[in-house]
Design a protein around this motif. Structure first.
Motif, PDB file in Angstrom:
ATOM      1  N   ILE A   1      -8.075   7.743  -6.268  1.00 38.81           N
ATOM      2  CA  ILE A   1      -8.731   6.686  -7.047  1.00 38.81           C
ATOM      3  C   ILE A   1      -7.747   5.560  -7.344  1.00 38.81           C
ATOM      4  O   ILE A   1      -8.072   4.379  -7.209  1.00 38.81           O
ATOM      5  CB  ILE A   1      -9.322   7.270  -8.350  1.00 38.81           C
ATOM      6  N   ARG A   2      -6.530   5.918  -7.723  1.00 38.89           N
ATOM      7  CA  ARG A   2      -5.519   4.914  -8.012  1.00 38.89           C
ATOM      8  C   ARG A   2      -5.215   4.067  -6.780  1.00 38.89           C
ATOM      9  O   ARG A   2      -5.102   2.841  -6.858  1.00 38.89           O
ATOM     10  CB  ARG A   2      -4.250   5.599  -8.513  1.00 38.89           C
TER      11      ARG A   2
ATOM     12  N   ILE B   1      -8.268  -2.488  -3.821  1.00 38.62           N
ATOM     13  CA  ILE B   1      -9.288  -3.445  -4.245  1.00 38.62           C
ATOM     14  C   ILE B   1      -8.641  -4.623  -4.968  1.00 38.62           C
ATOM     15  O   ILE B   1      -8.978  -5.785  -4.722  1.00 38.62           O
ATOM     16  CB  ILE B   1     -10.347  -2.756  -5.143  1.00 38.62           C
ATOM     17  N   ALA B   2      -7.692  -4.331  -5.849  1.00 41.31           N
ATOM     18  CA  ALA B   2      -7.017  -5.398  -6.586  1.00 41.31           C
ATOM     19  C   ALA B   2      -6.240  -6.307  -5.639  1.00 41.31           C
ATOM     20  O   ALA B   2      -6.249  -7.532  -5.798  1.00 41.31           O
ATOM     21  CB  ALA B   2      -6.078  -4.791  -7.629  1.00 41.31           C
ATOM     22  N   ALA B   3      -5.611  -5.720  -4.635  1.00 42.60           N
ATOM     23  CA  ALA B   3      -4.854  -6.515  -3.674  1.00 42.60           C
ATOM     24  C   ALA B   3      -5.801  -7.378  -2.839  1.00 42.60           C
ATOM     25  O   ALA B   3      -5.493  -8.542  -2.546  1.00 42.60           O
ATOM     26  CB  ALA B   3      -4.032  -5.604  -2.766  1.00 42.60           C
TER      27      ALA B   3
ATOM     28  N   ALA C   1      -3.374  -8.907   0.472  1.00 38.54           N
ATOM     29  CA  ALA C   1      -3.356  -8.004   1.618  1.00 38.54           C
ATOM     30  C   ALA C   1      -4.757  -7.920   2.203  1.00 38.54           C
ATOM     31  O   ALA C   1      -5.755  -8.069   1.519  1.00 38.54           O
ATOM     32  CB  ALA C   1      -2.899  -6.604   1.195  1.00 38.54           C
ATOM     33  N   LYS C   2      -4.829  -7.664   3.497  1.00 33.13           N
ATOM     34  CA  LYS C   2      -6.101  -7.463   4.164  1.00 33.13           C
ATOM     35  C   LYS C   2      -6.454  -5.978   4.142  1.00 33.13           C
ATOM     36  O   LYS C   2      -5.600  -5.125   4.336  1.00 33.13           O
ATOM     37  CB  LYS C   2      -6.047  -7.923   5.605  1.00 33.13           C
ATOM     38  N   SER C   3      -7.692  -5.691   3.938  1.00 29.69           N
ATOM     39  CA  SER C   3      -8.145  -4.305   3.983  1.00 29.69           C
ATOM     40  C   SER C   3      -8.289  -3.891   5.446  1.00 29.69           C
ATOM     41  O   SER C   3      -8.804  -4.642   6.259  1.00 29.69           O
ATOM     42  CB  SER C   3      -9.487  -4.196   3.279  1.00 29.69           C
TER      43      SER C   3
END
Length: 78
Positions: free
Chosen positions: A56-57, A63-65, A71-73
């Motif tokens: 989860i962390r 998501i925050a990045a 950053a790209k997912s």
């Protein structure tokens, strides 16, 4: 003088007496098979909980990045 052999003792016969005898040999509290199985189950639950919290962390960090544009997912680059 000859030693006399020990006379066999009848031991416990009732369910309550058998339970008392079974518990009398415990050196430490909570060492029955049922208690040990419970300890193992709680340990496994703790390990799974820790693993899930880490996942989860990591997802929250990703998501925050992505929202910050830092950053790209990997899922969107396909």
């Amino acid at each position: 003088m000859a030693e006399l052999a020990a006379k066999p003792r009848p031991g416990a016969r009732t369910p309550a007496g058998l339970e008392r005898c079974r518990r009398a040999n415990w050196k430490h509290r909570g060492r029955s098979a049922k208690a040990i199985a419970g300890q193992r189950l709680r340990g496994e639950a703790r390990r799974l909980t820790t693993s899930l919290r880490g996942l989860i962390r990591a997802a929250e960090d990703r998501i925050a990045a992505d929202q910050a544009g830092n950053a790209k997912s990997p899922m969107t680059s396909v």
